[in-house]
Design a protein around this motif. Structure first.
Motif, PDB file in Angstrom:
ATOM      1  N   GLU A 221       0.824  -1.204   0.000  1.00  0.00           N
ATOM      2  CA  GLU A 221       0.000   0.000   0.000  1.00  0.00           C
ATOM      3  C   GLU A 221       0.860   1.257   0.000  1.00  0.00           C
ATOM      4  N   TRP A 225       0.937   4.130  -2.726  1.00  0.00           N
ATOM      5  CA  TRP A 225       0.683   5.499  -2.284  1.00  0.00           C
ATOM      6  C   TRP A 225       1.740   6.461  -2.807  1.00  0.00           C
ATOM      7  N   PHE A 403      -5.345   8.124  -1.093  1.00  0.00           N
ATOM      8  CA  PHE A 403      -4.762   7.537  -2.299  1.00  0.00           C
ATOM      9  C   PHE A 403      -5.190   8.280  -3.555  1.00  0.00           C
TER      10      PHE A 403
END
Length: 445
Positions: A221, A225, A403
């Motif tokens: 993640e 990001w 995001f």
């Protein structure tokens, strides 16, 4: 490390150091204000309001106010009424002759427009304030209202909310004047960043303590990001350079259009000339259906309200993306004056090689802007709806908001603008800049 050396140089410039300290001080005042609960409300009974603002459109609004909305704070409306007023005045400037006249009067006209925007901000706040108080009555238990539902409490709360908005607006203007600029944008960015640690902790607990992917998913993640941040920076910074040739004056005062003797420069046309404004416009439109259908008790109306309240739903994001593309073209058309650019270029003795000055130059610039705005608007729409894509992979909704969407683009845009402000101070004092482009400009100069 040259970057660390540049940071040290910041504190060697007394004026820049003072401006940074003033900015940090005023931002700290704003953050303190978001924690001050409206008089007459029991702060220990706000859990239901916090639950209401975890997801959906209210969650997005709470993020923009840095949690003040969920805290029933004196800054609960944040700076958003001022943003709404600015958008309305800007749009009215297209059709209202009086505002068009003010726009052409330079500094004096700008001051009058700012005054109109402030009065409109007060009007919008006086409308939104009672709505916010009614939402508190519908959400919080009756025991949360120490003073009950008296007219005095409602009137005083609306006055406090209006005063809080005006004070936040004043803080933003002081940051712009006495600090490092972009005061209003910095207030919004600080509010967004304030929610980030809590969102990341929730995601961490979901992945690690609940064995929902573990550290591997957290690392994946974070990589995604940073990739989205990099793509957003490229979107903000990307420009199409249009070569311009300036004619050289001869000894008799005339112009010689000698391509080899004249000065060669470029007109930078930004890929995303409208910035984050199309998303803000589209977001404001997306609030309207849910607000209107909420007035009806029919099942159809409630279904529509549920659809447009779900910011991670398919239909919401499809409509949202289409509106962003439309508003990107609209806002670019009113903010990039290709006719004026062509006239200024002609008056200064400049021309685009192969294009006749005047109307043909304006048409050429307009055609280029249309061509680069299409990929720019699509890219902007993809970044705006990316939180809805990432949440389908099990990411917590509060963390998914970072995001993409308005939150990320505001953070990236304001961060770049702030760095450019600091960079200009460093370069003017003959120090290496924070940004590579700035250092290159110094070398060329």
């Amino acid at each position: 490390m040259k970057f660390i050396e540049a940071i040290k140089n910041v504190w060697k410039i007394e004026e820049l150091k003072n401006r940074i300290l003033v900015t940090l001080g005023l931002l700290l005042v704003y953050r303190f204000g978001t924690q001050i609960v409206l008089p007459g409300i029991d702060a220990s009974q706000l859990s239901q309001l916090a639950s209401q603002t975890e997801n959906g459109l209210l969650g997005l609004l709470n993020a923009f106010t840095g949690g003040a909305f969920a805290n029933a704070s004196v800054f609960a409306l944040g700076i958003m009424p001022y943003i709404s007023a600015s958008i309305v005045v800007q749009l009215m400037g297209i059709a209202v002759p009086y505002l068009q006249k003010l726009q052409k009067e330079g500094e004096s006209g700008r001051k009058k427009i700012n005054q109109i925007t402030r009065w409109l901000t007060i009007a919008i706040t006086l409308i939104q304030g009672p709505g916010y108080i009614m939402n508190l009555y519908n959400t919080l238990p009756e025991s949360a209202f120490v003073l009950g539902s008296s007219f005095g409490f409602i009137a005083s709360s609306v006055i406090i909310l209006t005063t809080g908005c005006i004070f936040a607006m004043w803080l933003g203007e002081r940051i712009t004047e006495k600090g490092i600029g972009n005061g209003i944008s910095l207030l919004i960015m600080v509010g967004i960043i304030a929610r980030m640690p809590q969102a990341f902790v929730q995601e961490w607990l979901s992945r690690v303590t609940e064995s929902n992917g573990g550290m591997i998913m957290i690392l994946i993640e974070l990589v995604i990001w940073f990739a989205i941040i990099y793509a957003s920076v490229m979107l903000v910074m990307a420009v199409r350079q249009i070569p311009v040739q300036y004619a050289r004056r001869n000894s008799t005062g005339g112009y010689e259009k000698d391509i080899f003797g004249g000065a060669r420069q470029f007109i930078p046309l930004k890929l995303n000339a409208s910035g984050v404004m199309p998303i803000i416009f589209a977001q404001a439109i997306m609030f309207i259906p849910a607000a209107l259908v909420s007035l009806s008790d029919s099942e159809t109306a409630q279904g529509i309200a549920a659809t447009f309240n779900n910011i991670f739903g398919f239909w919401y994001n499809l409509v949202f993306a289409l509106l962003i593309i439309v508003f990107t073209y609209f806002y670019t058309a009113i903010t990039v004056p290709t006719n004026k650019m062509a006239d200024d270029l002609k008056r200064s003795g400049g021309f685009i090689p192969g294009i006749r000055p005047g109307t043909e130059t304006a048409d050429y610039l307009d055609r280029i802007m249309s061509q680069i705005t299409l990929p720019g608007s699509i890219f902007l729409a993809i970044i705006a709806i990316f939180p809805a894509i990432i949440v389908s992979f099990g990411v917590q909704q509060s963390w998914a908001l970072f995001f993409g969407g308005t939150s990320l683009l505001i953070m990236v845009g304001v961060a770049i603008d702030t760095m450019q402000q600091v960079n200009s101070y460093l370069l003017n004092r003959h120090y290496d800049g924070l940004m590579k482009s700035g250092k290159n400009r110094k070398a060329v100069a």
